[in-house]
Design an enzyme around this catalytic site. Sequence first.
Site, PDB file in Angstrom:
ATOM      1  N   ASP A  21      -7.775  14.026  16.809  1.00  0.00           N
ATOM      2  CA  ASP A  21      -7.727  12.535  17.153  1.00  0.00           C
ATOM      3  C   ASP A  21      -8.860  12.474  17.970  1.00  0.00           C
ATOM      4  O   ASP A  21      -9.115  12.962  19.456  1.00  0.00           O
ATOM      5  CB  ASP A  21      -6.222  12.280  17.959  1.00  0.00           C
ATOM      6  CG  ASP A  21      -6.154  10.927  18.413  1.00  0.00           C
ATOM      7  OD1 ASP A  21      -7.112  10.366  18.749  1.00  0.00           O
ATOM      8  OD2 ASP A  21      -4.930  10.461  18.147  1.00  0.00           O
ATOM      9  N   HIS A  69     -12.714   3.449   0.440  1.00  0.00           N
ATOM     10  CA  HIS A  69     -12.736   2.511   1.724  1.00  0.00           C
ATOM     11  C   HIS A  69     -13.406   1.258   1.282  1.00  0.00           C
ATOM     12  O   HIS A  69     -13.957   0.691   2.017  1.00  0.00           O
ATOM     13  CB  HIS A  69     -13.344   3.167   3.037  1.00  0.00           C
ATOM     14  CG  HIS A  69     -12.790   4.199   3.604  1.00  0.00           C
ATOM     15  ND1 HIS A  69     -13.444   5.498   4.070  1.00  0.00           N
ATOM     16  CD2 HIS A  69     -11.452   4.573   3.679  1.00  0.00           C
ATOM     17  CE1 HIS A  69     -12.688   6.328   4.420  1.00  0.00           C
ATOM     18  NE2 HIS A  69     -11.537   6.010   4.236  1.00  0.00           N
ATOM     19  N   ASN A  96       0.744  -1.122   0.082  1.00  0.00           N
ATOM     20  CA  ASN A  96      -0.109  -0.062   0.139  1.00  0.00           C
ATOM     21  C   ASN A  96       0.836   1.253   0.074  1.00  0.00           C
ATOM     22  O   ASN A  96       1.341   1.435   1.182  1.00  0.00           O
ATOM     23  CB  ASN A  96      -0.773  -0.036   1.314  1.00  0.00           C
ATOM     24  CG  ASN A  96      -1.708   1.136   1.406  1.00  0.00           C
ATOM     25  OD1 ASN A  96      -1.793   2.151   0.491  1.00  0.00           O
ATOM     26  ND2 ASN A  96      -2.601   0.927   2.288  1.00  0.00           N
ATOM     27  N   GLY A 151     -12.267   6.007  10.607  1.00  0.00           N
ATOM     28  CA  GLY A 151     -10.947   6.158  10.778  1.00  0.00           C
ATOM     29  C   GLY A 151     -10.530   7.645  10.611  1.00  0.00           C
ATOM     30  O   GLY A 151     -11.456   8.535  11.021  1.00  0.00           O
ATOM     31  N   ASN A 152      -9.440   8.040  10.377  1.00  0.00           N
ATOM     32  CA  ASN A 152      -9.043   9.319  10.488  1.00  0.00           C
ATOM     33  C   ASN A 152     -10.200   9.928   8.914  1.00  0.00           C
ATOM     34  O   ASN A 152     -10.823  11.124   9.226  1.00  0.00           O
ATOM     35  CB  ASN A 152      -7.545   9.604  10.246  1.00  0.00           C
ATOM     36  CG  ASN A 152      -7.225  10.888  10.366  1.00  0.00           C
ATOM     37  OD1 ASN A 152      -7.889  11.964  11.275  1.00  0.00           O
ATOM     38  ND2 ASN A 152      -6.166  11.591   9.843  1.00  0.00           N
ATOM     39  N   GLY A 153     -10.088   9.331   8.129  1.00  0.00           N
ATOM     40  CA  GLY A 153     -11.107   9.408   7.115  1.00  0.00           C
ATOM     41  C   GLY A 153     -12.239   8.293   7.521  1.00  0.00           C
ATOM     42  O   GLY A 153     -11.962   7.399   8.135  1.00  0.00           O
ATOM     43  N   ILE A 209     -11.549   4.613  15.172  1.00  0.00           N
ATOM     44  CA  ILE A 209     -12.796   5.058  15.935  1.00  0.00           C
ATOM     45  C   ILE A 209     -13.778   3.955  16.035  1.00  0.00           C
ATOM     46  O   ILE A 209     -14.278   3.802  17.237  1.00  0.00           O
ATOM     47  CB  ILE A 209     -13.197   6.401  15.306  1.00  0.00           C
ATOM     48  CG1 ILE A 209     -11.912   7.342  15.333  1.00  0.00           C
ATOM     49  CG2 ILE A 209     -14.429   6.830  16.104  1.00  0.00           C
ATOM     50  CD1 ILE A 209     -12.553   8.572  14.537  1.00  0.00           C
ATOM     51  N   LYS A 244       3.335   0.901   2.963  1.00  0.00           N
ATOM     52  CA  LYS A 244       3.083  -0.264   3.932  1.00  0.00           C
ATOM     53  C   LYS A 244       3.223  -1.566   3.213  1.00  0.00           C
ATOM     54  O   LYS A 244       2.849  -1.760   2.290  1.00  0.00           O
ATOM     55  CB  LYS A 244       1.448  -0.148   4.239  1.00  0.00           C
ATOM     56  CG  LYS A 244       1.308   0.655   5.799  1.00  0.00           C
ATOM     57  CD  LYS A 244      -0.172   0.066   6.118  1.00  0.00           C
ATOM     58  CE  LYS A 244      -1.021   1.248   6.526  1.00  0.00           C
ATOM     59  NZ  LYS A 244      -2.448   0.742   6.767  1.00  0.00           N
ATOM     60  N   GLU A 301     -13.577   0.905  15.859  1.00  0.00           N
ATOM     61  CA  GLU A 301     -13.193  -0.159  16.491  1.00  0.00           C
ATOM     62  C   GLU A 301     -13.050   0.210  18.025  1.00  0.00           C
ATOM     63  O   GLU A 301     -13.243  -0.824  19.047  1.00  0.00           O
ATOM     64  CB  GLU A 301     -11.914  -0.927  15.950  1.00  0.00           C
ATOM     65  CG  GLU A 301     -12.005  -1.665  14.828  1.00  0.00           C
ATOM     66  CD  GLU A 301     -10.930  -1.850  13.953  1.00  0.00           C
ATOM     67  OE1 GLU A 301      -9.818  -2.101  14.656  1.00  0.00           O
ATOM     68  OE2 GLU A 301     -10.745  -1.768  12.823  1.00  0.00           O
ATOM     69  N   ARG A 312      -2.687  -2.097  -3.322  1.00  0.00           N
ATOM     70  CA  ARG A 312      -4.144  -1.158  -3.213  1.00  0.00           C
ATOM     71  C   ARG A 312      -3.859   0.020  -4.109  1.00  0.00           C
ATOM     72  O   ARG A 312      -2.725   0.979  -4.090  1.00  0.00           O
ATOM     73  CB  ARG A 312      -4.261  -0.630  -1.757  1.00  0.00           C
ATOM     74  CG  ARG A 312      -5.243   0.365  -1.603  1.00  0.00           C
ATOM     75  CD  ARG A 312      -5.231   0.722   0.032  1.00  0.00           C
ATOM     76  NE  ARG A 312      -6.272   1.505   0.144  1.00  0.00           N
ATOM     77  CZ  ARG A 312      -6.409   2.689   0.604  1.00  0.00           C
ATOM     78  NH1 ARG A 312      -5.169   3.287   0.571  1.00  0.00           N
ATOM     79  NH2 ARG A 312      -7.559   3.520   0.826  1.00  0.00           N
ATOM     80  N   ARG A 316     -11.428  16.580   7.593  1.00  0.00           N
ATOM     81  CA  ARG A 316     -12.242  16.963   6.546  1.00  0.00           C
ATOM     82  C   ARG A 316     -13.743  17.223   7.079  1.00  0.00           C
ATOM     83  O   ARG A 316     -14.241  16.788   7.977  1.00  0.00           O
ATOM     84  CB  ARG A 316     -12.322  15.820   5.164  1.00  0.00           C
ATOM     85  CG  ARG A 316     -11.152  15.204   4.588  1.00  0.00           C
ATOM     86  CD  ARG A 316     -11.007  14.486   3.533  1.00  0.00           C
ATOM     87  NE  ARG A 316      -9.947  13.897   3.160  1.00  0.00           N
ATOM     88  CZ  ARG A 316      -9.843  12.498   3.345  1.00  0.00           C
ATOM     89  NH1 ARG A 316     -10.755  11.578   3.911  1.00  0.00           N
ATOM     90  NH2 ARG A 316      -8.729  12.018   2.870  1.00  0.00           N
ATOM     91  N   ARG A 372      -9.197  10.435  20.627  1.00  0.00           N
ATOM     92  CA  ARG A 372      -9.125  10.186  21.798  1.00  0.00           C
ATOM     93  C   ARG A 372      -8.810  11.322  22.637  1.00  0.00           C
ATOM     94  O   ARG A 372      -9.322  11.853  23.743  1.00  0.00           O
ATOM     95  CB  ARG A 372      -7.670   9.353  21.957  1.00  0.00           C
ATOM     96  CG  ARG A 372      -7.610   7.930  21.649  1.00  0.00           C
ATOM     97  CD  ARG A 372      -6.467   7.156  21.287  1.00  0.00           C
ATOM     98  NE  ARG A 372      -5.785   8.032  20.233  1.00  0.00           N
ATOM     99  CZ  ARG A 372      -4.898   7.135  19.472  1.00  0.00           C
ATOM    100  NH1 ARG A 372      -4.610   6.025  19.760  1.00  0.00           N
ATOM    101  NH2 ARG A 372      -4.506   7.742  18.207  1.00  0.00           N
TER     102      ARG A 372
HETATM  103  P1  AMP Z   1      -7.367   4.834  11.160  1.00  0.00           P
HETATM  104  O1  AMP Z   1      -7.654   6.000  10.363  1.00  0.00           O
HETATM  105  O2  AMP Z   1      -8.505   3.707  11.045  1.00  0.00           O
HETATM  106  O3  AMP Z   1      -5.841   4.379  11.639  1.00  0.00           O
HETATM  107  O4  AMP Z   1      -8.015   5.691  12.535  1.00  0.00           O
HETATM  108  C1  AMP Z   1      -7.066   6.509  13.198  1.00  0.00           C
HETATM  109  C2  AMP Z   1      -7.979   7.554  14.165  1.00  0.00           C
HETATM  110  O5  AMP Z   1      -8.523   6.318  15.172  1.00  0.00           O
HETATM  111  C3  AMP Z   1      -7.220   8.368  15.173  1.00  0.00           C
HETATM  112  O6  AMP Z   1      -6.953   9.594  14.485  1.00  0.00           O
HETATM  113  C4  AMP Z   1      -8.258   8.470  16.281  1.00  0.00           C
HETATM  114  O7  AMP Z   1      -9.193   9.450  16.207  1.00  0.00           O
HETATM  115  C5  AMP Z   1      -8.845   7.131  16.515  1.00  0.00           C
HETATM  116  N1  AMP Z   1      -8.632   5.915  17.515  1.00  0.00           N
HETATM  117  C6  AMP Z   1      -7.495   5.294  17.616  1.00  0.00           C
HETATM  118  N2  AMP Z   1      -7.498   4.628  18.657  1.00  0.00           N
HETATM  119  C7  AMP Z   1      -8.297   5.118  19.395  1.00  0.00           C
HETATM  120  C8  AMP Z   1      -8.910   4.967  20.724  1.00  0.00           C
HETATM  121  N3  AMP Z   1      -8.437   3.956  21.563  1.00  0.00           N
HETATM  122  N4  AMP Z   1     -10.312   5.446  21.066  1.00  0.00           N
HETATM  123  C9  AMP Z   1     -10.776   6.383  20.281  1.00  0.00           C
HETATM  124  N5  AMP Z   1     -10.277   6.901  18.973  1.00  0.00           N
HETATM  125  C10 AMP Z   1      -9.150   6.007  18.748  1.00  0.00           C
END
Ligand code: AMP
Length: 391
Positions: free
Chosen positions: A273, A174, A7, A202-204, A322, A14, A324, A86, A233, A275
């Site tokens: 983020d 996605h 990727n 996720g971030n997106g 997010i 990756k 998960e 990808r 975004r 979190r």
């Molecule tokens: P991804 O793009 O799927 O890697 O998701 C990344 C985003 O997941 C991060 O920017 C966080 O906002 C969110 N994230 C990751 N771990 C956690 C967590 N334990 N609790 C809440 N949000 C999380």
Amino acid sequence: MKILVINAGSSSLKFELFDATKELKSRLRGLAERIGEGEGIFHAADTEITAPIPDHQAAMRILKEYLEENAEKFGSPDEIRMVGHRVVHGGNTFVEPTLITNRVKEKIRSLFHLAPLHNPANLKGIEMAEKFFPAAKQVAVFDTAFHQSIPEREHRYAIPGTYYRQGIRQYGFHGISHQYVSRKAAELLGRNDLRLITLHLGNGASMAAVKNGKSMATTMGFGPLAGLVMGTRSGDIDPSVLLYLLRGGMSVDDLDKMLNKQSGLKALFGSNDMRDVEAGYASGDPKARLALNIYTGRIRKYIGAYMALLSGADALVFTAGIGEHSALVREKSVEGLDFAGIEIDKQKNQNPAKYGGEVQSARSKVKILVIPTREEQEIARQCLNLAHEIL
Ligand code: AMP
């Protein structure tokens, strides 16, 4: 045989290596990052190498050398019969995993204008894998492909047809993740005739309405800006706002930056983020409360829309960073939806893995699933299916 999944992003590469005999088994995953940014970092298993990685060629060379040096542990790189890539945008052309030929590369190049940040890096990854793994078949798996089943009544914008004929329509992204979690949900529930609403947060972030394994609608559009509120975004916004800002003298580049990099949670709360937003929410910060309400309110709106489109739903499927990990986002995303047969079990929701990923209450008519996404595995699976046909 082995399948290597690549990727390639603009500044990262990756990878994941799979044994693909009867079933797929992940052997190694890793990442080369900060490509072209002075000092780069290569991670694989317990190794971390810091070295200048000026371009994708250098990244692929480090990977090849790492595999050669660790052949005893992971098998010789000569056993790699297929490299799955990808590729973000497949336009209207690519609807399934595709063996790379010069014509396919030309076509991916002709789609650069649709995904200027992604497709050029993806093509670099392909060219470098051809160079360093010349004996392997190269295969492209497209992030838009899963959504090519979305019917015209959903994917077409109500603007003059000349633009549609130029390729201006909804594509969605996605797709690899939505497809993976849809299939996993069908396995978990033991049936394929399902109305699913998949939420890749996720971030997106995007959602999809999936009927009997086929995507029927998704929230991202021509590009990845539409739909849900994301890390940086905006998600859905009235196009009049853009016209207004442009007429007011804002440059196209500044507008692009504002919508893609300075909006979403970052604009509403100050951090992209989740979190950090959760921590703010826990301490009673009104900005965090508002950001979460807007974020989850948008999700709820699309759950309603997709239930209308699918005439109900059998399951919601949460995935990505997010989806998960944030119990709070899952809880708030389905708040007040008991009228539609959706009710979460708050205790199970705190620890989905303990309950096999099912977090709905006993009364809920709709299942609420939490399924970790594995995009590399999905790419490898699609490659393996193709390998059965062509090798
Ligand atoms: P991804 O793009 O799927 O890697 O998701 C990344 C985003 O997941 C991060 O920017 C966080 O906002 C969110 N994230 C990751 N771990 C956690 C967590 N334990 N609790 C809440 N949000 C999380």
